[in-house]
Design a protein around this motif. Sequence first.
Motif, PDB file in Angstrom:
ATOM      1  N   PRO B  37     -53.325  74.777 -10.337  1.00 39.84           N
ATOM      2  CA  PRO B  37     -54.343  75.411 -11.182  1.00 39.84           C
ATOM      3  C   PRO B  37     -55.588  75.821 -10.408  1.00 39.84           C
ATOM      4  O   PRO B  37     -56.441  76.515 -10.949  1.00 39.84           O
ATOM      5  CB  PRO B  37     -54.677  74.318 -12.213  1.00 39.84           C
ATOM      6  CG  PRO B  37     -54.178  73.048 -11.658  1.00 39.84           C
ATOM      7  CD  PRO B  37     -53.106  73.364 -10.665  1.00 39.84           C
ATOM      8  N   GLY B  90     -52.514  70.561 -20.462  1.00 40.31           N
ATOM      9  CA  GLY B  90     -51.982  71.345 -19.354  1.00 40.31           C
ATOM     10  C   GLY B  90     -50.541  71.725 -19.627  1.00 40.31           C
ATOM     11  O   GLY B  90     -49.916  71.207 -20.562  1.00 40.31           O
ATOM     12  N   VAL B  91     -50.040  72.653 -18.832  1.00 38.42           N
ATOM     13  CA  VAL B  91     -48.609  72.981 -18.903  1.00 38.42           C
ATOM     14  C   VAL B  91     -47.985  72.907 -17.522  1.00 38.42           C
ATOM     15  O   VAL B  91     -48.607  73.257 -16.518  1.00 38.42           O
ATOM     16  CB  VAL B  91     -48.321  74.400 -19.461  1.00 38.42           C
ATOM     17  CG1 VAL B  91     -48.512  74.448 -20.969  1.00 38.42           C
ATOM     18  CG2 VAL B  91     -49.117  75.465 -18.761  1.00 38.42           C
ATOM     19  N   GLU B 106     -45.292  75.676 -11.790  1.00 39.81           N
ATOM     20  CA  GLU B 106     -46.638  76.221 -11.952  1.00 39.81           C
ATOM     21  C   GLU B 106     -47.400  75.340 -12.934  1.00 39.81           C
ATOM     22  O   GLU B 106     -46.856  74.937 -13.963  1.00 39.81           O
ATOM     23  CB  GLU B 106     -46.529  77.653 -12.489  1.00 39.81           C
ATOM     24  CG  GLU B 106     -47.848  78.384 -12.577  1.00 39.81           C
ATOM     25  CD  GLU B 106     -47.662  79.873 -12.899  1.00 39.81           C
ATOM     26  OE1 GLU B 106     -46.586  80.244 -13.403  1.00 39.81           O
ATOM     27  OE2 GLU B 106     -48.600  80.649 -12.641  1.00 39.81           O
ATOM     28  N   MET B 108     -51.047  74.811 -15.174  1.00 37.55           N
ATOM     29  CA  MET B 108     -52.320  75.332 -15.697  1.00 37.55           C
ATOM     30  C   MET B 108     -52.975  74.232 -16.523  1.00 37.55           C
ATOM     31  O   MET B 108     -52.261  73.431 -17.157  1.00 37.55           O
ATOM     32  CB  MET B 108     -52.088  76.562 -16.556  1.00 37.55           C
ATOM     33  CG  MET B 108     -51.433  77.711 -15.809  1.00 37.55           C
ATOM     34  SD  MET B 108     -51.257  79.175 -16.860  1.00 37.55           S
ATOM     35  CE  MET B 108     -50.056  80.109 -15.897  1.00 37.55           C
TER      36      MET B 108
END
Lengths: 132, 132
Positions: B37, B90-91, B106, B108
């Motif tokens: 992130p 978050g993801v 990924e 974020m």
Amino acid sequence: MSERYSQTLERWHEFIKTLDASILSEILADDVKLHSPFVWKPKNGKQAAIAILTTVTEVFQEFSYVREIRSENQFCLEFAAKVSEFDLRGVDLIELDDNGKIIDFEVMIRPANALAALGAAMSKKLAEKGLL
Amino acid sequence: MSERYSQTLERWHEFIKTLDASILSEILADDVKLHSPFVWKPKNGKQAAIAILTTVTEVFQEFSYVREIRSENQFCLEFAAKVSEFDLRGVDLIELDDNGKIIDFEVMIRPANALAALGAAMSKKLAEKGLL
């Protein structure tokens, strides 16, 4: 049911293409919650969500969706965009209610420098509209 | 095929529960890309990914997954956690290759204050380990 979900997703993409706010009015639930990447506390209600979603789509440059992950009434739509000179990726996490309306909309953005640039650009644009 | 994907997801959750890094070694592809992130440029390769993923799981407090959206070889896993006094969401956006290994990961995080606190805590922890 799942067809209703797909229709809402199609209309969302139609909004992204046309920036026609009346589409948002049609697909957002009255009591939708919008969770921004900037603050913890959600914005409540359709009018607040429309103001923010139309503004952010004006601020993004070269916006495009790059990945779609969905199960039933939950969508994860990943996008690429630019703000000022920064490349960014983000996700729209969208939950639909039983009527196929968007009841929850959460946005996350990476990386940190692009998030900061987006925050500055959003504040400027919202202030211009008298919304901040 | 889709059973292989589910097995990898189960092993990921097993890693989260046990923090056993050997599980990561098993489920990450050798040339996995990790998108943090904080910075645009991904970290490449299994060793870099293991260092970062084990460190971040040490930094999060009260970590739990709250939503799972998946289609085929793509997962969107949303989590809740705390860092210092900040609540965050978050993801993990996870893509598997044909062998069921994680080829792209990924992350974020929102909101911005929690992202900043996480960055500070991660830097401190990575420096303690001699990784920064």
